[in-house]
Motif scaffolding. Structure first.
Motif, PDB file in Angstrom:
ATOM      1  N   VAL A 270       0.887  -1.264  -0.108  1.00  0.00           N
ATOM      2  CA  VAL A 270      -0.090  -0.028   0.048  1.00  0.00           C
ATOM      3  C   VAL A 270       0.975   1.314  -0.350  1.00  0.00           C
ATOM      4  CG1 VAL A 270      -1.991  -1.135   1.305  1.00  0.00           C
ATOM      5  CG2 VAL A 270      -0.575   0.095   2.686  1.00  0.00           C
ATOM      6  N   GLN A 271       0.817   2.865   0.005  1.00  0.00           N
ATOM      7  CA  GLN A 271       1.263   3.917  -0.329  1.00  0.00           C
ATOM      8  C   GLN A 271       2.105   3.382   1.095  1.00  0.00           C
ATOM      9  OE1 GLN A 271      -1.037   7.144  -1.214  1.00  0.00           O
ATOM     10  NE2 GLN A 271       0.573   9.143  -0.388  1.00  0.00           N
ATOM     11  N   LYS A 272       3.138   4.175   1.148  1.00  0.00           N
ATOM     12  CA  LYS A 272       4.020   3.974   2.316  1.00  0.00           C
ATOM     13  C   LYS A 272       2.940   4.875   4.107  1.00  0.00           C
ATOM     14  CE  LYS A 272       7.424   3.320   5.130  1.00  0.00           C
ATOM     15  NZ  LYS A 272       7.413   4.081   6.326  1.00  0.00           N
ATOM     16  N   GLU A 273       2.299   5.458   3.297  1.00  0.00           N
ATOM     17  CA  GLU A 273       1.684   6.020   4.881  1.00  0.00           C
ATOM     18  C   GLU A 273       0.420   6.163   4.985  1.00  0.00           C
ATOM     19  OE1 GLU A 273      -1.201  10.342   4.449  1.00  0.00           O
ATOM     20  OE2 GLU A 273      -0.004  10.389   3.500  1.00  0.00           O
ATOM     21  N   VAL A 274       0.253   4.722   4.212  1.00  0.00           N
ATOM     22  CA  VAL A 274      -1.014   4.382   4.696  1.00  0.00           C
ATOM     23  C   VAL A 274      -0.452   2.669   5.453  1.00  0.00           C
ATOM     24  CG1 VAL A 274      -3.217   2.556   4.199  1.00  0.00           C
ATOM     25  CG2 VAL A 274      -2.449   4.586   2.860  1.00  0.00           C
ATOM     26  N   ALA A 275       0.444   2.521   5.401  1.00  0.00           N
ATOM     27  CA  ALA A 275       1.675   1.825   5.981  1.00  0.00           C
ATOM     28  C   ALA A 275       1.552   1.683   7.110  1.00  0.00           C
ATOM     29  CB  ALA A 275       2.709   0.976   5.117  1.00  0.00           C
ATOM     30  N   ASP A 276       1.880   3.029   7.351  1.00  0.00           N
ATOM     31  CA  ASP A 276       2.285   3.664   8.448  1.00  0.00           C
ATOM     32  C   ASP A 276       1.256   3.550   9.612  1.00  0.00           C
ATOM     33  OD1 ASP A 276       5.075   3.810   7.698  1.00  0.00           O
ATOM     34  OD2 ASP A 276       4.685   6.026   6.975  1.00  0.00           O
ATOM     35  N   ARG A 277       0.612   4.034   9.301  1.00  0.00           N
ATOM     36  CA  ARG A 277      -0.857   4.329   9.616  1.00  0.00           C
ATOM     37  C   ARG A 277      -1.389   2.291  10.229  1.00  0.00           C
ATOM     38  NH1 ARG A 277      -4.826   7.867   5.632  1.00  0.00           N
ATOM     39  NH2 ARG A 277      -3.589  10.413   6.256  1.00  0.00           N
ATOM     40  N   LEU A 278      -1.505   1.706   9.394  1.00  0.00           N
ATOM     41  CA  LEU A 278      -2.196  -0.034   9.284  1.00  0.00           C
ATOM     42  C   LEU A 278      -1.304  -0.144  11.096  1.00  0.00           C
ATOM     43  CD1 LEU A 278      -2.633  -0.785   5.844  1.00  0.00           C
ATOM     44  CD2 LEU A 278      -4.951  -0.600   8.135  1.00  0.00           C
ATOM     45  N   THR A 279       0.235  -0.003  10.643  1.00  0.00           N
ATOM     46  CA  THR A 279       0.788  -0.696  11.677  1.00  0.00           C
ATOM     47  C   THR A 279       1.105   0.247  12.746  1.00  0.00           C
ATOM     48  OG1 THR A 279       2.503   0.073  10.663  1.00  0.00           O
ATOM     49  CG2 THR A 279       1.651  -2.141   9.545  1.00  0.00           C
ATOM     50  N   ALA A 280       0.142   1.290  13.159  1.00  0.00           N
ATOM     51  CA  ALA A 280       1.013   2.294  14.261  1.00  0.00           C
ATOM     52  C   ALA A 280       0.124   2.018  15.406  1.00  0.00           C
ATOM     53  CB  ALA A 280       0.136   3.539  14.356  1.00  0.00           C
ATOM     54  N   GLY A 281       1.279   1.965  16.065  1.00  0.00           N
ATOM     55  CA  GLY A 281       0.398   1.537  17.974  1.00  0.00           C
ATOM     56  C   GLY A 281      -0.077   2.456  18.496  1.00  0.00           C
ATOM     57  N   PRO A 282      -0.597   2.382  19.584  1.00  0.00           N
ATOM     58  CA  PRO A 282      -1.159   3.619  20.289  1.00  0.00           C
ATOM     59  C   PRO A 282       0.215   4.676  20.591  1.00  0.00           C
ATOM     60  CG  PRO A 282      -2.280   1.335  21.729  1.00  0.00           C
ATOM     61  CD  PRO A 282      -0.801   1.551  19.975  1.00  0.00           C
ATOM     62  N   GLY A 283      -0.206   5.913  20.526  1.00  0.00           N
ATOM     63  CA  GLY A 283       0.595   6.976  21.514  1.00  0.00           C
ATOM     64  C   GLY A 283       0.911   7.964  19.978  1.00  0.00           C
ATOM     65  N   SER A 284       1.329   7.303  18.356  1.00  0.00           N
ATOM     66  CA  SER A 284       1.886   7.601  18.264  1.00  0.00           C
ATOM     67  C   SER A 284       1.231   8.692  17.121  1.00  0.00           C
ATOM     68  CB  SER A 284       1.932   6.249  16.410  1.00  0.00           C
ATOM     69  OG  SER A 284       2.424   6.900  14.794  1.00  0.00           O
ATOM     70  N   LYS A 285       1.543   9.365  16.273  1.00  0.00           N
ATOM     71  CA  LYS A 285       1.136  10.902  15.564  1.00  0.00           C
ATOM     72  C   LYS A 285      -0.303  10.106  14.432  1.00  0.00           C
ATOM     73  CE  LYS A 285       3.754  14.274  16.115  1.00  0.00           C
ATOM     74  NZ  LYS A 285       5.396  15.428  15.469  1.00  0.00           N
ATOM     75  N   VAL A 286       0.327   8.810  14.175  1.00  0.00           N
ATOM     76  CA  VAL A 286      -0.033   7.854  12.704  1.00  0.00           C
ATOM     77  C   VAL A 286      -1.477   7.613  13.279  1.00  0.00           C
ATOM     78  CG1 VAL A 286       1.095   9.207  11.411  1.00  0.00           C
ATOM     79  CG2 VAL A 286       1.245   6.840  11.911  1.00  0.00           C
ATOM     80  N   TYR A 287      -1.801   7.090  14.073  1.00  0.00           N
ATOM     81  CA  TYR A 287      -1.823   5.614  15.341  1.00  0.00           C
ATOM     82  C   TYR A 287      -4.030   6.477  14.619  1.00  0.00           C
ATOM     83  CZ  TYR A 287      -3.895   2.746  18.698  1.00  0.00           C
ATOM     84  OH  TYR A 287      -5.200   1.742  18.680  1.00  0.00           O
ATOM     85  N   GLY A 288      -4.577   5.992  14.727  1.00  0.00           N
ATOM     86  CA  GLY A 288      -5.869   5.869  14.288  1.00  0.00           C
ATOM     87  C   GLY A 288      -7.246   5.408  14.105  1.00  0.00           C
ATOM     88  N   VAL A 289      -7.822   5.824  12.904  1.00  0.00           N
ATOM     89  CA  VAL A 289      -9.381   4.597  13.146  1.00  0.00           C
ATOM     90  C   VAL A 289      -8.359   3.173  12.180  1.00  0.00           C
ATOM     91  CG1 VAL A 289     -11.250   3.662  11.796  1.00  0.00           C
ATOM     92  CG2 VAL A 289     -11.239   6.346  13.174  1.00  0.00           C
ATOM     93  N   PRO A 290      -7.742   3.534  11.153  1.00  0.00           N
ATOM     94  CA  PRO A 290      -7.182   2.025  10.352  1.00  0.00           C
ATOM     95  C   PRO A 290      -6.522   1.344  11.170  1.00  0.00           C
ATOM     96  CG  PRO A 290      -6.778   4.305   8.966  1.00  0.00           C
ATOM     97  CD  PRO A 290      -7.657   4.534  10.272  1.00  0.00           C
ATOM     98  N   SER A 291      -5.447   2.095  11.960  1.00  0.00           N
ATOM     99  CA  SER A 291      -4.631   0.925  13.281  1.00  0.00           C
ATOM    100  C   SER A 291      -5.405   0.043  14.132  1.00  0.00           C
ATOM    101  CB  SER A 291      -3.970   2.827  14.045  1.00  0.00           C
ATOM    102  OG  SER A 291      -3.708   3.582  13.315  1.00  0.00           O
ATOM    103  N   VAL A 292      -6.697   1.243  15.108  1.00  0.00           N
ATOM    104  CA  VAL A 292      -7.835   0.141  15.789  1.00  0.00           C
ATOM    105  C   VAL A 292      -8.281  -0.983  14.747  1.00  0.00           C
ATOM    106  CG1 VAL A 292      -8.972   0.631  17.379  1.00  0.00           C
ATOM    107  CG2 VAL A 292      -7.419   2.528  17.411  1.00  0.00           C
ATOM    108  N   LYS A 293      -9.004  -0.392  13.736  1.00  0.00           N
ATOM    109  CA  LYS A 293     -10.063  -1.596  12.838  1.00  0.00           C
ATOM    110  C   LYS A 293      -9.480  -2.364  12.388  1.00  0.00           C
ATOM    111  CE  LYS A 293     -13.482   1.130  12.112  1.00  0.00           C
ATOM    112  NZ  LYS A 293     -14.440   2.057  11.243  1.00  0.00           N
ATOM    113  N   LEU A 294      -7.691  -2.522  12.191  1.00  0.00           N
ATOM    114  CA  LEU A 294      -6.629  -3.171  12.356  1.00  0.00           C
ATOM    115  C   LEU A 294      -6.633  -4.380  12.631  1.00  0.00           C
ATOM    116  CD1 LEU A 294      -5.799  -5.704   9.821  1.00  0.00           C
ATOM    117  CD2 LEU A 294      -3.910  -4.104  10.217  1.00  0.00           C
TER     118      LEU A 294
END
Length: 287
Positions: free
Chosen positions: A151-175
């Motif tokens: 996926v786009q690198k930005e999306v990859a970062d969101r999907l794999t982010a953990g709590p406390g990360s600046k890019v942690y959000g809806v995709p991170s939690v739902k995955l």
């Protein structure tokens, strides 16, 4: 032996089919055989494993999966590409009987359409639908045990982010509801045609049991959506609309063992499940 597609073969095949990549469908075709081999190796497929591939395009990754011995369900929304894929596989020496092509929208595919049931998702996903596709397939296909998506690198970062990360959000939690995910490498723009203006990233995931079996996924996801709709606000404020008021939101949060002054980006998926469960309890309690 299955022959993979290189840059010249990709352009020649597209020319024969009269196909030009479209931004609307998010099409960027991989033309580097080494990248295909890298993706297939990182997917860690068992012999004879059944794979669902979304957006096979001209067939670069499909051929790599077939060469690895996988049974492949290729789901392609572009009917011209879908119609040519089986012939491309045959022309490149892929074993017969391993490929089933579905001319369909992956966001509408159902488990009943994919037989035998897939156990892995391996795909170069169109950038514009990557997250919805991953979440839909995990929800729709309980047999999916693991996967590797580009996926786009930005999306990859969101999907794999953990709590406390600046890019942690809806995709991170739902995955995280469905699976444990991790970054599995970066892919440069130069391996694609046309060349995108962003890097891509590989995301590997392994399915796990949901954090709670006593609360519906839809209830948890409503909490997640509300918490991140206004991510700068405290949960007490962000969940006010969902809960029916800030005071009730605070009671639910306390009941779940969550600080009402915390923010959504601080919570793991388990905490969101606890909030949804506490809301169900609070709904039946007297005011």
């Amino acid at each position: 032996m299955t022959e993979l597609l290189g840059p010249a073969e990709i352009r020649a095949l597209a020319g024969r089919l009269g196909v030009a990549p479209t931004k609307r469908l998010g099409q960027n075709f991989v033309h580097d055989p080494n990248t295909v081999r890298r993706i297939v190796a990182a997917a860690e497929l068992a012999p004879g494993e059944v794979v669902v591939e979304v957006g096979p395009g001209l067939g670069s990754l499909t051929l790599g999966l077939l060469a690895a011995g996988a049974q492949v369900h290729a789901v392609e929304i572009d009917h011209a590409l879908a119609g040519a894929l089986a012939q491309t596989a045959a022309d490149r020496g892929a074993p017969a009987g391993q490929l089933t092509v579905h001319a369909a929208d992956a966001l509408r595919i159902t488990a009943g359409e994919l037989r035998p049931a897939p156990t892995a998702l391996v795909a170069n996903l169109p950038y514009n639908v990557a997250v919805p596709v991953v979440l839909h397939l995990l929800a729709e296909l309980p047999t999916l045990e693991h996967g590797l998506v580009m996926v786009q690198k930005e999306v990859a970062d969101r999907l794999t982010a953990g709590p406390g990360s600046k890019v942690y959000g809806v995709p991170s939690v739902k995955l995280a509801w469905y699976a444990a995910a991790r970054p599995a490498g970066r892919v440069p723009p130069s391996v694609f045609w046309p060349v995108p203006n962003v890097d891509s990233g590989l995301v590997a995931f392994t399915r796990r049991e949901p954090p709670r079996a006593d609360v519906p996924r839809a209830d948890v996801f409503r909490v997640v959506d509300a918490a991140f709709a206004q991510r700068r606000k405290t949960l007490r404020a962000a969940l006010a609309g969902w809960a029916g008021g800030a005071e009730r939101a605070a009671r639910v949060l306390v009941g779940a063992g969550v600080d009402p002054g915390a923010r959504g980006e601080a919570l793991p998926v388990d905490a969101f499940a606890d909030i949804a469960a506490a809301a169900n309890v609070t709904a039946t309690a007297p005011e």
